[in-house]
Design an enzyme around this catalytic site. Structure first.
Site, PDB file in Angstrom:
ATOM      1  N   TYR A  56       0.825  -1.212   0.000  1.00 38.56           N
ATOM      2  CA  TYR A  56       0.000   0.000   0.000  1.00 38.56           C
ATOM      3  C   TYR A  56       0.861   1.264   0.000  1.00 38.56           C
ATOM      4  O   TYR A  56       1.867   1.359   0.699  1.00 38.56           O
ATOM      5  CB  TYR A  56      -0.929   0.014   1.208  1.00 38.56           C
ATOM      6  CG  TYR A  56      -2.091  -0.950   1.104  1.00 38.56           C
ATOM      7  CD1 TYR A  56      -2.482  -1.500  -0.110  1.00 38.56           C
ATOM      8  CD2 TYR A  56      -2.826  -1.296   2.226  1.00 38.56           C
ATOM      9  CE1 TYR A  56      -3.548  -2.372  -0.206  1.00 38.56           C
ATOM     10  CE2 TYR A  56      -3.909  -2.165   2.148  1.00 38.56           C
ATOM     11  CZ  TYR A  56      -4.266  -2.700   0.931  1.00 38.56           C
ATOM     12  OH  TYR A  56      -5.330  -3.564   0.854  1.00 38.56           O
ATOM     13  N   CYS A 212     -16.397  -1.530  -0.443  1.00 38.72           N
ATOM     14  CA  CYS A 212     -17.854  -1.580  -0.313  1.00 38.72           C
ATOM     15  C   CYS A 212     -18.544  -0.465  -1.103  1.00 38.72           C
ATOM     16  O   CYS A 212     -19.692  -0.622  -1.528  1.00 38.72           O
ATOM     17  CB  CYS A 212     -18.248  -1.488   1.156  1.00 38.72           C
ATOM     18  SG  CYS A 212     -17.673  -2.862   2.177  1.00 38.72           S
ATOM     19  N   LEU A 213     -17.845   0.651  -1.294  1.00 39.79           N
ATOM     20  CA  LEU A 213     -18.410   1.792  -2.019  1.00 39.79           C
ATOM     21  C   LEU A 213     -17.919   1.851  -3.459  1.00 39.79           C
ATOM     22  O   LEU A 213     -18.016   2.882  -4.122  1.00 39.79           O
ATOM     23  CB  LEU A 213     -18.063   3.093  -1.290  1.00 39.79           C
ATOM     24  CG  LEU A 213     -18.485   3.140   0.181  1.00 39.79           C
ATOM     25  CD1 LEU A 213     -18.017   4.439   0.835  1.00 39.79           C
ATOM     26  CD2 LEU A 213     -19.996   2.987   0.326  1.00 39.79           C
ATOM     27  N   PHE A 219     -20.345   7.188  -6.211  1.00 40.96           N
ATOM     28  CA  PHE A 219     -20.708   8.597  -6.139  1.00 40.96           C
ATOM     29  C   PHE A 219     -20.423   9.357  -7.424  1.00 40.96           C
ATOM     30  O   PHE A 219     -20.997  10.421  -7.654  1.00 40.96           O
ATOM     31  CB  PHE A 219     -19.944   9.259  -4.985  1.00 40.96           C
ATOM     32  CG  PHE A 219     -20.101   8.539  -3.678  1.00 40.96           C
ATOM     33  CD1 PHE A 219     -21.284   8.604  -2.978  1.00 40.96           C
ATOM     34  CD2 PHE A 219     -19.069   7.779  -3.174  1.00 40.96           C
ATOM     35  CE1 PHE A 219     -21.439   7.933  -1.781  1.00 40.96           C
ATOM     36  CE2 PHE A 219     -19.206   7.106  -1.979  1.00 40.96           C
ATOM     37  CZ  PHE A 219     -20.399   7.176  -1.280  1.00 40.96           C
TER      38      PHE A 219
END
Length: 299
Positions: A56, A212-213, A219
């Site tokens: 990461y 999850c989004l 959006f």
């Protein structure tokens, strides 16, 4: 307001119901002291489980987290740290191309590097990050056993594995794999059909749910407009503050009881995610979200 705690596996660790994901840590541009304050904030909300991976932030996130933790090392006793390994990126100049490496030497070296960067003597959970077509299950098992016997990891698991790949690795281990971290969202529902979540139910394992989004697509993507509209309608019906909360509730309603990862460093979004545990959807609302995301009804 505080999140609950759940057993990840009958023989596994107890984690917070939602998990703080740190894969975007370098994008948040926090000083060590500001990061320490953020850590204290979500720990006080009960979000005690921390998700990392060696790669990461171009191999930088664990070191940045460890730098903040070293300011107040006693916080380590309040958290469970998860990390992952098995992906080799060109951000490391030793790698000529991005590839997978689940060899015993690489797993052990990656885990030990994570420990050093994080400033801790053990990982509560180490995961193989992705399936590797060259994975030798005996070699991976040997690495896990070696690390566990040395006290460097408490538990082992996998990420993004199919049910069959999970079974293969489990067949070589004398202790259980305690989770499978999977992509789970209205935009990625494959786990509800490919057997991976069914396997979790069968074994009493709670999967960890990433993205999850939809990585923010929920959006911003024009293709998600219908889904956003349905989520907004259901938000009003259940009295939720945001459509994010509705999505987390949708994920947590799955019978395998996934533990969603929170991918934001903004306090208001962390608090909203924690509050989503109190939101209950009915069956028809769950399927309305499924239909709005997939574009078709059940057969």
């Amino acid at each position: 307001m505080s999140i609950s705690r759940v057993a990840l596996h009958p023989q596994g660790p107890t984690f917070s119901r939602l998990i703080m994901g740190y894969w975007r840590l370098m994008e948040w541009q926090l000083s060590p002291t500001a990061l320490l304050d953020l850590m204290k904030y979500h720990l006080d909300l009960g979000v005690s489980t921390i998700d990392h991976a060696d790669i990461y932030g171009g191999y930088q996130c664990e070191a940045a987290f460890g730098e903040a933790l070293r300011i107040e090392p006693s916080l380590r006793d309040r958290m469970e740290i998860v990390s992952k390994c098995g992906i080799a990126l060109t951000a490391n100049p030793e790698h000529a191309l991005n590839h997978y490496n689940t060899g015993k030497g690489h797993i052990i070296a990656s885990a030990e590097a994570s420990l050093q960067k994080l400033g801790t003597d053990h990982l509560d959970l180490l995961l193989i990050h992705r399936p590797d077509p060259l994975m030798n299950a005996d070699e991976v098992a040997d690495a896990f056993i070696t690390l566990k016997q040395a006290g460097k990891i408490k538990h082992a698991g996998v990420s993004n594995f199919t049910a069959r790949q999970f079974e293969l690795l489990q067949s070589r281990l004398p202790f259980p794999l305690v989770t499978n971290q999977l992509e789970i969202s209205p935009l990625h529902q494959e786990g509800t059909l490919d057997g991976s979540l069914d396997q979790c139910q069968q074994l009493g394992i709670k999967p960890m749910a990433w993205s999850c989004l939809g990585g923010g697509r929920l959006f911003s993507d024009p293709a998600c407009e219908r889904l956003r509209g349905e989520l907004e309608q259901i938000r009003q019906e259940v009295g939720a503050q945001t459509i994010e909360q509705v999505v987390y509730a949708w994920v947590m309603m799955l019978p395998s009881q996934p533990l969603p990862l929170i991918g934001s460093g903004k306090r208001e979004r962390i608090a909203a995610a924690v509050a989503s545990e109190s939101i209950t959807l009915n069956r028809q609302q769950w399927f309305r979200i499924r239909k709005a995301a997939l574009g078709y009804d059940v057969p």
